[in-house]
Structures are given as structure tokens and as C-alpha cells.
Design a protein around this motif. Structure first.
Motif, PDB file in Angstrom:
ATOM      1  N   UNK A  80      37.679 -92.710  64.366  1.00  0.00           N
ATOM      2  CA  UNK A  80      37.288 -92.203  63.042  1.00  0.00           C
ATOM      3  C   UNK A  80      37.006 -90.712  63.105  1.00  0.00           C
ATOM      4  N   UNK A 101      46.149 -87.435  63.680  1.00  0.00           N
ATOM      5  CA  UNK A 101      46.519 -88.848  63.590  1.00  0.00           C
ATOM      6  C   UNK A 101      45.272 -89.727  63.780  1.00  0.00           C
ATOM      7  N   UNK A 102      44.254 -89.470  62.941  1.00  0.00           N
ATOM      8  CA  UNK A 102      42.959 -90.157  63.086  1.00  0.00           C
ATOM      9  C   UNK A 102      42.506 -90.666  61.718  1.00  0.00           C
ATOM     10  N   UNK A 103      42.081 -91.931  61.607  1.00  0.00           N
ATOM     11  CA  UNK A 103      41.543 -92.433  60.336  1.00  0.00           C
ATOM     12  C   UNK A 103      40.387 -91.542  59.864  1.00  0.00           C
ATOM     13  N   UNK A 104      40.366 -91.277  58.560  1.00  0.00           N
ATOM     14  CA  UNK A 104      39.526 -90.207  58.013  1.00  0.00           C
ATOM     15  C   UNK A 104      38.527 -90.731  56.983  1.00  0.00           C
TER      16      UNK A 104
ATOM     17  N   UNK B   8      43.829 -99.568  63.749  1.00  0.00           N
ATOM     18  CA  UNK B   8      42.992 -98.945  62.723  1.00  0.00           C
ATOM     19  C   UNK B   8      42.092 -99.939  61.990  1.00  0.00           C
ATOM     20  N   UNK B 188      40.906 -98.547  57.966  1.00  0.00           N
ATOM     21  CA  UNK B 188      40.622 -97.193  57.483  1.00  0.00           C
ATOM     22  C   UNK B 188      41.876 -96.336  57.600  1.00  0.00           C
ATOM     23  N   UNK B 189      42.210 -95.650  56.535  1.00  0.00           N
ATOM     24  CA  UNK B 189      43.493 -94.953  56.453  1.00  0.00           C
ATOM     25  C   UNK B 189      43.498 -93.560  57.061  1.00  0.00           C
ATOM     26  N   UNK B 190      44.716 -93.116  57.382  1.00  0.00           N
ATOM     27  CA  UNK B 190      44.953 -91.741  57.805  1.00  0.00           C
ATOM     28  C   UNK B 190      45.520 -90.961  56.618  1.00  0.00           C
ATOM     29  N   UNK B 191      45.386 -89.652  56.679  1.00  0.00           N
ATOM     30  CA  UNK B 191      45.913 -88.813  55.605  1.00  0.00           C
ATOM     31  C   UNK B 191      47.423 -88.627  55.794  1.00  0.00           C
ATOM     32  N   UNK B 192      48.158 -88.891  54.731  1.00  0.00           N
ATOM     33  CA  UNK B 192      49.628 -88.769  54.760  1.00  0.00           C
ATOM     34  C   UNK B 192      50.067 -87.783  53.685  1.00  0.00           C
ATOM     35  N   UNK B 327      45.511 -90.597  50.790  1.00  0.00           N
ATOM     36  CA  UNK B 327      44.831 -91.498  51.727  1.00  0.00           C
ATOM     37  C   UNK B 327      44.634 -92.851  51.055  1.00  0.00           C
ATOM     38  N   UNK B 329      42.509 -96.785  51.911  1.00  0.00           N
ATOM     39  CA  UNK B 329      41.741 -97.659  52.804  1.00  0.00           C
ATOM     40  C   UNK B 329      41.897 -99.108  52.329  1.00  0.00           C
TER      41      UNK B 329
END
Lengths: 342, 342
Positions: A80, A101-104, B8, B188-192, B327, B329
Motif C-alpha cells: 500500500x 505499481x503500488x495500490x494507492x 492486491x 485495493x486499486x492501482x492508479x491507471x 483508480x 477499489x
């Protein structure tokens, strides 16, 4: 499994460790009294970027990457990223997260955000939801000044109670391995508003929140001021620091001997003309990642209470005549080779 | 104690329960297809306040108070308030927190904030750091429109891909007691960022993040689309929903039979002229607190994947030529009287 003690505090079960930190600051901060404790001091506060906003993002990005490198880990090991900043819609943090490349998880607590991100990272690691997490914040004088106050070109006068937004970013890597300073207690703050309307006197607006959180921390944990080698508020500045000392004395706690404010210490007002002191969520970030962490590692401080403080107004709320709500979160960091932990 | 599964996702140990929810919406949302599921429908979108910003705060305040009341608890029983909104410096949430005697954690994930706050509240309760926590968000059409786009008086034309910010607030109370829908998995999502620059096409900007999080959720948990009775994205609107379906099919997951988008369903575009659909962090908040929760309680949905989605730009970043990071989640909510939980 209940980790709550008292009304607002949790005692962490596994004492998550701050395995590495990085602090990056601008030229002005690098000329201040804490200069020797910062990892990287920029020569150019734009850091080679096209805008101050991009510059702020670049500071946070490098603070994170450097912290992961120091811990001999890779991006993919981090579960995280808890990050926040002062810019509208947290763009400094979001644009950093885009490159990683990390959940935010984006957080906003104004200048309290370093303690907020560190609280969340510590609890998430302590609870078994992450092996490693990053806590970070940033601020940038020029990006903040034009968003919150006046165009830079306007050259507005500053009042004696005003504060100077710190250009900088601090990053901490939280995990369970190794012999490093540990997070042991977290006291999450409530929002306090004593009716201050002057956005040039944020120290006074935030002081009641700092007092409330520190008082509650002592009551919940049973600690006394003398149990701490250092109590460091985030960025109350001189004005807010004096108020906090005075108010806590009225509540029966004399913290004067162990108390400093990150905002007051990061600049030398006599030379640097910063009025009441530094502010911005980069302020307590770089001071805790630099001065506090490095002194703990060297054994100077064994137990520190970090209390980042935030003023939760916006230009819109101020224009609409609203007062300024404040918040403060307290975190106990301990590092003691010889035991004696409470 | 390790609760991580896959890359994740976390599997919660104690399945925190959504003990109560409240949804409050404005008149336009109250005239939409999901009308019957909302607890409170305002007649006046200013809710008797002086400004739209104050109105938004008042919605969130009442959503929280009503949720605590429904659970037969009091403010002092709640250990954390996880809240966020779209306004600069999160003033809707901060000004609500000022009125409540609850420790406050401010979050920003644009329109993904409901899933973000619910994730944090669930993990903090699951980890033993809180007995009860509130997760909430709000948005307000008129407050958002003038902050992000144009003065309301300007009467700007809307493009076909644009979305309509939902006026509303949803609040959930998380705890460990009773027989209620449970949070079982969190991805938990990553930013794309796929390079979309058009702030009137946020659905397209957010779709890659939704696809990435849903794909990762299936891979991490082993669930298939058919394991869900409903997969609900936050506010992609029609345009983003179509993209998400198509892209996930390319990754080998056909979600069409169980998939809806909260933004597409909350308005009837034919009648209400909302172009691609609703948006704003109130959107997935009121649909999840209203339509989804109430249908779960009645046994219609046994397992739901809530995927709130956020577009992380600001007006400043758009003016500076930046693209729009997205993002998302994902949260699994289960309610099943007869067992069969994975």
C-alpha cells in the motif's frame, strides 16, 4: 484482539518498524537550521520540471523510490501507498501513484497528513493486511502559495503570525522486520474549531487540536511528558507552539522541557524571514524523516511523540466566512536497544 | 496473521458487518429510477442552508447521525470516521467532523472514495483497532459544477459523454456484531492512466482502472463473474460501462450478465438528460447504501462486488495539459443466511 486503550488510542500488537526514511527539501529548507539531517537538498525548487506542481510530484516520487531502495526492496514488495498533499484533488500524490505499481490510498488532513498516513500504514501492517507499506506527504511553497493565497508575482506582504509552506517530501517505509524505530501507540484526533477565522494565523487555529490530542494521548496511555525525550508538533509555528504549551499547562501537563514544533525549527526566522515558522504537510514529514528519525537511530531520542497538525479550511470556506477547523494525530515512536519499553 | 491473498487483495478474518446504512439524495436523484431505495429525498437541494457547500455538509452530517441512530449506538461509540468528498481540501467532510465527537480520517479518491472509506473502515475494525467505524462520502451537483467546470449561471452545454454529479451522501456503520451483510474481500486499486485528456469523458478515463481492479480481484480470489449476483462499478456511466465490459472480455472475463454501473442506473437519461450518467463520490455511496444494501438484506443479492471508480485530475492539472489518472477499489459484500460462503 482489541487494541484500543482509553478513548482515542490504539496500542499496536506487533510494533511496526520504520525500516527506512527519505527526506527531500528545497533550497530554503536546505539553508535552515536542520540542513544536516535532510537526505537530498534541491538546488532548484522546480527540480527541472515545467511547473511547481510537477516539481512537488517529483519530490514525492523520488522520496518514495529512494526509501524503497534503502530498504533493499522493490516496488512490487510494497502493498500500500498511503499518500497525501495540499493540492486540490491531491494531484501531487495521484500523479506519483500513477508512476508506481503500488495500490494507492489517498489521504487528506492538511498539514496533519504525515501523521495520518503513518497511522494508517502502521495499523494496516500491524493488522496483517500488508507486509510493507509506504507513508508519505509533500508540499511546495510556490504551488501552495498560488493555490491558497495570492499569485506569486503579486508579492503580498506577510503578517507576523503567517507561516511559510515547506518545499519538501518525506517518505517512510513500514514493515515488521529488523531493528528500527517502532510505532507503538496511535492517538487519532478529533476536529476542533475555536472560531479562528484568520488564515494567516493557522498556528492559533490548530493549537486546540494539538492540545486535545496530546492531552488525550497522556490520559489514554498513562504516559507523562517526562516519559518522552521529544514531543514534536507538526507545524504550529512559534505562535501555535506557545499557545499549546500554555493550554496544556492549564490541563496539568508541562511539556516545555521536551517540546519542539517542526515548523518553528525548520527555519531561522531572524535570517530567513519566515514569520511564525514553516507549515505544509511536507514540514512534519521532512523533520520526522530527517531530524527525528536520524536522532532516534543514533540513540539520542528513545521515545518520541509525533503530533502532525492540520488546518482544514479551503479558500472557498474562508471566503464564505467560515472559521478554521483543526486536527492533530499523535504517534509514539520508540527505539531502545536496552528494553524498558512500556 | 497474514491476510493477503494474491497480489492486491486481503481476505478479512472477522468479516466486518455493515450494521446500518443511510442514503440521502437531492430532488433529481429522488426522481430517478432508484428512488424507492433512498432513505431521505430532499425537496430543496440547498437543504435550507446558505450555500451549496454547506448543503453538502448537511447531507453528510444527517447521513452519519441517522446511521448511528439506526444501529442504536451513540457518537461516543464510534472509534473512527472515514470520510471524503470532492470539494477542495475536503471541506464537506471536515466541517461535518467538526460537529461530531469522533476521531477523523479524511480520504480522497475522487469518486472512488466510498470504496476507499469502506475499505479502511473494514480493515481497521477487522484488525481490532476499532469496535465501530463509519464510512461515508458525499457530493453535490452545484458545489462540484462550479468548482470543477463552470459557474452555474453560465449554462454551459454538456457533451454526450459528460456525467452529472450526484447530489447525495451515503453512510455505512461497520462493526462485528449481528447478522448483516459482511465485508469479506478487499482489492485495493492501482492508479491507471491511458492518456485520456477530456474531462467530459471521465468514464473512458476510469474504465482501465475498473478493468484492472476487477481482473486482479478475480485472479487473486479465484472468483468468477458467475460467483457474483452483482458487480457494480461506481460511476463509469454508459460510456465507461461499455468499455469495461468489452475490455474485461478481452481478458477472458464476461461480466455482462451480472454487471451494472451505479452512475448509469441512478438517472434515466431519456427523461432526465444526464448524458452518460451520474458521477461524484455520492453516486456509488447512495446506490450501495440504498439499492445494493437493501436488496442484500432482502436476499436478492447474496454476493456483490462493489467497485467505486475515481478520476484523479484537478482543474489545474487539466489546464496544465495533464491526462486523467483513474483508480478503482473492489469490495466483496456477502449476505447469506444459509452458509455456502467461499
Amino acid at each position: 484482539m482489541d487494541k484500543r486503550i482509553g478513548l482515542q488510542t490504539v496500542k499496536l500488537e506487533h510494533s511496526p518498524k520504520i525500516m527506512a526514511t527519505t527526506s527531500i527539501v528545497g533550497p530554503k529548507e536546505g539553508n535552515g537550521p536542520l540542513s544536516e539531517y535532510f537526505d537530498i537538498i534541491l538546488k532548484d525548487d522546480k527540480n527541472g520540471m515545467d511547473s511547481y506542481e510537477q516539481a512537488e510530484s517529483s519530490l514525492m516520487y523520488h522520496a518514495i523510490k529512494e526509501t524503497i531502495r534503502k530498504a533493499k526492496l522493490e516496488e512490487k514488495d510494497i502493498n500500500y501507498l498511503f499518500a497525501g498533499d495540499l493540492l486540490n484533488q491531491l494531484t501531487s500524490s495521484s500523479f506519483v501513484a500513477r508512476e508506481l505499481d503500488i495500490p494507492f490510498v489517498g489521504l487528506y488532513g492538511a498539514c496533519s497528513t504525515m501523521a495520518e498516513s503513518l497511522s494508517m500504514a502502521s495499523m494496516i501492517v500491524d493488522g496483517g493486511f500488508a507486509k510493507y507499506a509506504i507513508a508519505t506527504t509533500s508540499s511546495h511553497f510556490s504551488a501552495a502559495e498560488r493555490q491558497f493565497r495570492f499569485p506569486l508575482e503579486f508579492g503580498s506582504q506577510r503578517s507576523e503570525t503567517s507561516q511559510w509552506t515547506v518545499t519538501g517530501s518525506g517518505s517512510m517505509l513500514i514493515g515488521l522486520k529488523g531493528n528500527f524505530p517502532e510505532i507503538t501507540y496511535i492517538t487519532t484526533g478529533k476536529v476542533k474549531d475555536y472560531g479562528i477565522k484568520d488564515a494567516n494565523n493557522m498556528g492559533a487555529a490548530m493549537a486546540p487540536a494539538a492540545v486535545d490530542t496530546i492531552y488525550r494521548h497522556f490520559e489514554d496511555t498513562g504516559f507523562k511528558p517526562s516519559d518522552y525525550d521529544l514531543i514534536a508538533t507538526g507545524d504550529l509555528g512559534r505562535v501555535g507552539r506557545e499557545l499549546t504549551e500554555k493550554l496544556l499547562l492549564e490541563y496539568g501537563y508541562d511539556i516545555k522541557g521536551v517540546y519542539m514544533d517542526c515548523g518553528e525549527e525548520i527555519f531561522d526566522n531572524q535570517v530567513q524571514k519566515t514569520s511564525s515558522g514553516g507549515s505544509g504537510c511536507g514540514c512534519s514529514a521532512v523533520v520526522s524523516c530527517g531530524y527525528i528519525y536520524k536522532n532516534m537511530i543514533q540513540g539520542k531520542f528513545k521515545r518520541v511523540l509525533l503530533v502532525s497538525t492540520g488546518a482544514l479550511m479551503s479558500p472557498t470556506s474562508s471566503f464564505q466566512g467560515e472559521t478554521i477547523p483543526g486536527i492533530a494525530h499523535g504517534i509514539t515512536i520508540e527505539y531502545n536497544l536496552g528494553g524498558e519499553k512500556k
